[in-house]
Design an enzyme around this catalytic site. Structure first.
Site, PDB file in Angstrom:
ATOM      1  N   SER A 123      11.981 -31.869 -49.806  1.00  7.70           N
ATOM      2  CA  SER A 123      13.366 -32.113 -49.409  1.00  7.70           C
ATOM      3  C   SER A 123      14.198 -32.493 -50.630  1.00  7.70           C
ATOM      4  O   SER A 123      13.686 -33.127 -51.569  1.00  7.70           O
ATOM      5  CB  SER A 123      13.383 -33.273 -48.416  1.00  7.70           C
ATOM      6  OG  SER A 123      14.697 -33.733 -48.246  1.00  7.70           O
ATOM      7  N   TYR A 148      10.761 -42.135 -45.395  1.00  2.00           N
ATOM      8  CA  TYR A 148      10.653 -40.676 -45.220  1.00  2.00           C
ATOM      9  C   TYR A 148      10.757 -39.983 -46.588  1.00  2.00           C
ATOM     10  O   TYR A 148       9.896 -39.196 -46.971  1.00  2.00           O
ATOM     11  CB  TYR A 148      11.731 -40.143 -44.268  1.00  2.00           C
ATOM     12  CG  TYR A 148      11.838 -38.631 -44.349  1.00  2.00           C
ATOM     13  CD1 TYR A 148      10.815 -37.824 -43.841  1.00  2.00           C
ATOM     14  CD2 TYR A 148      12.925 -38.006 -44.966  1.00  2.00           C
ATOM     15  CE1 TYR A 148      10.877 -36.432 -43.959  1.00  2.00           C
ATOM     16  CE2 TYR A 148      12.995 -36.627 -45.077  1.00  2.00           C
ATOM     17  CZ  TYR A 148      11.967 -35.852 -44.573  1.00  2.00           C
ATOM     18  OH  TYR A 148      12.026 -34.482 -44.699  1.00  2.00           O
ATOM     19  N   LYS A 152       7.863 -37.917 -48.967  1.00  2.00           N
ATOM     20  CA  LYS A 152       7.963 -36.550 -49.501  1.00  2.00           C
ATOM     21  C   LYS A 152       7.688 -36.550 -51.011  1.00  2.00           C
ATOM     22  O   LYS A 152       6.996 -35.693 -51.522  1.00  2.00           O
ATOM     23  CB  LYS A 152       9.357 -35.968 -49.214  1.00  2.00           C
ATOM     24  CG  LYS A 152       9.558 -35.572 -47.772  1.00  2.00           C
ATOM     25  CD  LYS A 152       8.745 -34.330 -47.422  1.00  2.00           C
ATOM     26  CE  LYS A 152       8.632 -34.113 -45.933  1.00  2.00           C
ATOM     27  NZ  LYS A 152       7.704 -33.065 -45.550  1.00  2.00           N
TER      28      LYS A 152
HETATM   29  P1  NAD Z   1      10.064 -30.609 -36.704  1.00  2.00           P
HETATM   30  O1  NAD Z   1       9.823 -32.010 -36.276  1.00  2.00           O
HETATM   31  O2  NAD Z   1      10.822 -29.714 -35.802  1.00  2.00           O
HETATM   32  O3  NAD Z   1       8.667 -29.900 -37.057  1.00  2.00           O
HETATM   33  C1  NAD Z   1       7.551 -30.612 -37.511  1.00  2.00           C
HETATM   34  C2  NAD Z   1       6.377 -30.169 -36.669  1.00  2.00           C
HETATM   35  O4  NAD Z   1       5.208 -30.861 -37.109  1.00  2.00           O
HETATM   36  C3  NAD Z   1       6.563 -30.498 -35.185  1.00  2.00           C
HETATM   37  O5  NAD Z   1       6.264 -29.356 -34.413  1.00  2.00           O
HETATM   38  C4  NAD Z   1       5.556 -31.617 -34.928  1.00  2.00           C
HETATM   39  O6  NAD Z   1       5.062 -31.575 -33.606  1.00  2.00           O
HETATM   40  C5  NAD Z   1       4.489 -31.303 -35.972  1.00  2.00           C
HETATM   41  N1  NAD Z   1       3.703 -32.464 -36.381  1.00  2.00           N
HETATM   42  C6  NAD Z   1       4.155 -33.702 -36.734  1.00  2.00           C
HETATM   43  N2  NAD Z   1       3.122 -34.491 -37.060  1.00  2.00           N
HETATM   44  C7  NAD Z   1       1.998 -33.741 -36.932  1.00  2.00           C
HETATM   45  C8  NAD Z   1       0.625 -33.993 -37.129  1.00  2.00           C
HETATM   46  N3  NAD Z   1       0.181 -35.198 -37.518  1.00  2.00           N
HETATM   47  N4  NAD Z   1      -0.262 -32.990 -36.897  1.00  2.00           N
HETATM   48  C9  NAD Z   1       0.172 -31.778 -36.497  1.00  2.00           C
HETATM   49  N5  NAD Z   1       1.461 -31.480 -36.289  1.00  2.00           N
HETATM   50  C10 NAD Z   1       2.355 -32.457 -36.505  1.00  2.00           C
HETATM   51  O7  NAD Z   1      10.756 -30.674 -38.147  1.00  2.00           O
HETATM   52  P2  NAD Z   1      11.380 -29.509 -39.037  1.00  2.00           P
HETATM   53  O8  NAD Z   1      12.829 -29.751 -39.165  1.00  2.00           O
HETATM   54  O9  NAD Z   1      10.888 -28.200 -38.569  1.00  2.00           O
HETATM   55  O10 NAD Z   1      10.717 -29.867 -40.439  1.00  2.00           O
HETATM   56  C11 NAD Z   1       9.573 -29.225 -40.936  1.00  2.00           C
HETATM   57  C12 NAD Z   1       9.210 -29.833 -42.279  1.00  2.00           C
HETATM   58  O11 NAD Z   1      10.303 -29.678 -43.168  1.00  2.00           O
HETATM   59  C13 NAD Z   1       8.905 -31.322 -42.224  1.00  2.00           C
HETATM   60  O12 NAD Z   1       7.841 -31.588 -43.107  1.00  2.00           O
HETATM   61  C14 NAD Z   1      10.193 -31.951 -42.724  1.00  2.00           C
HETATM   62  O13 NAD Z   1       9.974 -33.196 -43.298  1.00  2.00           O
HETATM   63  C15 NAD Z   1      10.651 -30.922 -43.738  1.00  2.00           C
HETATM   64  N6  NAD Z   1      12.102 -30.967 -43.979  1.00  2.00           N
HETATM   65  C16 NAD Z   1      12.957 -30.806 -42.931  1.00  2.00           C
HETATM   66  C17 NAD Z   1      14.335 -30.870 -43.158  1.00  2.00           C
HETATM   67  C18 NAD Z   1      15.322 -30.718 -42.027  1.00  2.00           C
HETATM   68  O14 NAD Z   1      16.493 -31.034 -42.218  1.00  2.00           O
HETATM   69  N7  NAD Z   1      14.935 -30.226 -40.874  1.00  2.00           N
HETATM   70  C19 NAD Z   1      14.828 -31.098 -44.458  1.00  2.00           C
HETATM   71  C20 NAD Z   1      13.904 -31.244 -45.500  1.00  2.00           C
HETATM   72  C21 NAD Z   1      12.539 -31.172 -45.244  1.00  2.00           C
END
Ligand code: NAD
Ligand code: UDP
Length: 347
Positions: A123, A148, A152
């Site tokens: 991120s 958080y 990362k």
């Molecule tokens: P999201 O919560 O929709 O997806 C994350 C998925 O991981 C979910 O389906 C959840 O059920 C699963 N999960 C969580 N913990 C788990 C575990 N212990 N074992 C198995 N599955 C698990 O989030 P997203 O927006 O799709 O984000 C995906 C990734 O991108 C994350 O790592 C997040 O930190 C990163 N990210 C997201 C954003 C954003 O703005 N959405 C920005 C920067 C980074």
């Protein structure tokens, strides 16, 4: 075959679709703690192909070992993690355990299975409070202000150490700016639990009448209209960047950092006006104090991804908002309440 952890989530489900459309076989591992099995069903419908899905935890080493033994996995896209900033302040250990220990468990299982190609969801939050815009990958990482962001950065450092220790690793650290939007079909999109923390899901719920008004956190920043500026990127563009990274990592080793952003910033008020235009709805708002920990502005220098991956974002703000609005209209309560398969899928 590509293992996609967190493949039922917002970004992961779009990535799974893009991988299937590109001809890859996919195995999804997701514990569904923040997502719905329906997302996978809809991806299967859109791709016209089944997805191998395993409900399980990325911290579960025996499960990971069994998956690597059972499937011909060649690379991993690692999305599984927790992402709510406020929650991470209240429950830091859960965040470190999932985001850091989960990544460690995954890498241990990968190494044991002889799989060394990994695309990691990082991120822009790892840059901390930098004031130099745009942010390039050369910009030093900062001190993220919440668990958080720290998780990362810690995971990034773990992956760097790992790649330094063993030249077989080929790792892409993809630093996302602000992913928004949805697949153009309106069948998959972002489905936040409870009150949304992020701007776009909140605005969409105001537009559709689920919430009364948007709180704009501060209009006294040193930005053109005083409200916060961010680099919003269409989720489909974002996941296309993952596919390019996956390909690039096939013929290189070590750790590579790529920003995934558009290079353009938009203020909160610009976002409000643009969504009003796209949706034809009025978005009521009131100005509130700044949100603790927020920075005034943040946008990417996306040139490294262009020169090294041949990737750049193609969808403009209007498309991002039109696609997000279609998803919201077709799924006013997300996946959770809508347990029935929509008519389009039933045929
Ligand atoms: P999201 O919560 O929709 O997806 C994350 C998925 O991981 C979910 O389906 C959840 O059920 C699963 N999960 C969580 N913990 C788990 C575990 N212990 N074992 C198995 N599955 C698990 O989030 P997203 O927006 O799709 O984000 C995906 C990734 O991108 C994350 O790592 C997040 O930190 C990163 N990210 C997201 C954003 C954003 O703005 N959405 C920005 C920067 C980074
Ligand atoms: N924001 C806002 N009201 C909200 C949510 C967000 O005014 O209900 C602002 C926030 O202050 C920031 C921008 O919108 O300037 C994007 O916030 P978001 O949480 O979506 O992303 P991040 O701050 O993590 O980049």
């Amino acid at each position: 075959m590509i293992l996609v952890t967190g493949g039922a989530g917002y970004i992961g489900s779009h990535a799974v679709l893009e991988l299937l459309l590109a001809g890859h076989d996919v195995l999804v591992l997701d514990n569904l703690c923040n997502s719905s099995r329906q997302a996978i069903e809809r991806v299967e419908y859109l791709a016209g192909r089944p997805v191998n899905f395993v409900k399980g935890d990325v911290r579960n080493r025996p499960l990971l070992n069994a998956l690597f033994a059972a499937y011909p996995i060649g690379a991993v896209m690692h999305f599984a993690g927790l992402k709510a900033v406020g929650e991470s302040v209240r429950e830091p250990l859960r965040y470190y355990e999932t985001n850091v220990s989960g990544s460690i468990a995954l890498c241990q299982a990968m190494a044991e299975a002889g799989v060394f190609r990994l695309v990691f969801s990082s991120s822009a939050t790892v840059y901390g409070e930098t004031s130099v815009m745009p942010i390039s990958e050369q910009c030093p990482t900062g001190v993220p202000t919440n668990p958080y962001g720290q998780s990362k950065l810690m995971a990034e450092n773990v992956l760097r150490g790992l790649a330094n220790s063993d030249p077989r690793w080929s790792i892409g650290l993809l630093r996302y700016f602000n992913p928004i939007g949805a697949h153009e079909s309106g069948l998959i999109g972002e489905d936040p639990n409870g009150i949304p923390n992020n701007l776009l899901p909140y605005m969409l719920q105001v537009a559709i009448g689920r919430r009364k008004e948007l709180n704009i956190f501060g209009n006294d920043y040193a930005t053109p209209d005083g409200t916060g500026v961010r680099d919003y990127i269409h989720v489909v563009d974002l996941v296309k960047g993952h596919l390019r990274a996956l390909e690039r990592l096939e013929d290189t080793t070590g750790v590579h950092v790529w920003n995934l952003g558009t290079g353009q910033g938009h203020s909160v008020l610009e976002m409000v006006r643009a969504l009003e235009e796209v949706s034809g709805r009025t978005i009521r708002y009131s100005i509130k104090p700044r949100r603790p920990g927020d920075i005034a502005q943040c946008w990417s220098d996306p040139r490294k991804a262009w020169s090294e991956l041949g990737w750049r974002a193609e969808r403009d703000l209007r498309t991002m908002l039109a696609d997000a609005w279609r998803w919201q209209l077709q799924n006013p309560r997300g996946y959770t309440v809508e347990k029935k398969v929509p008519a389009a899928l039933a045929s």
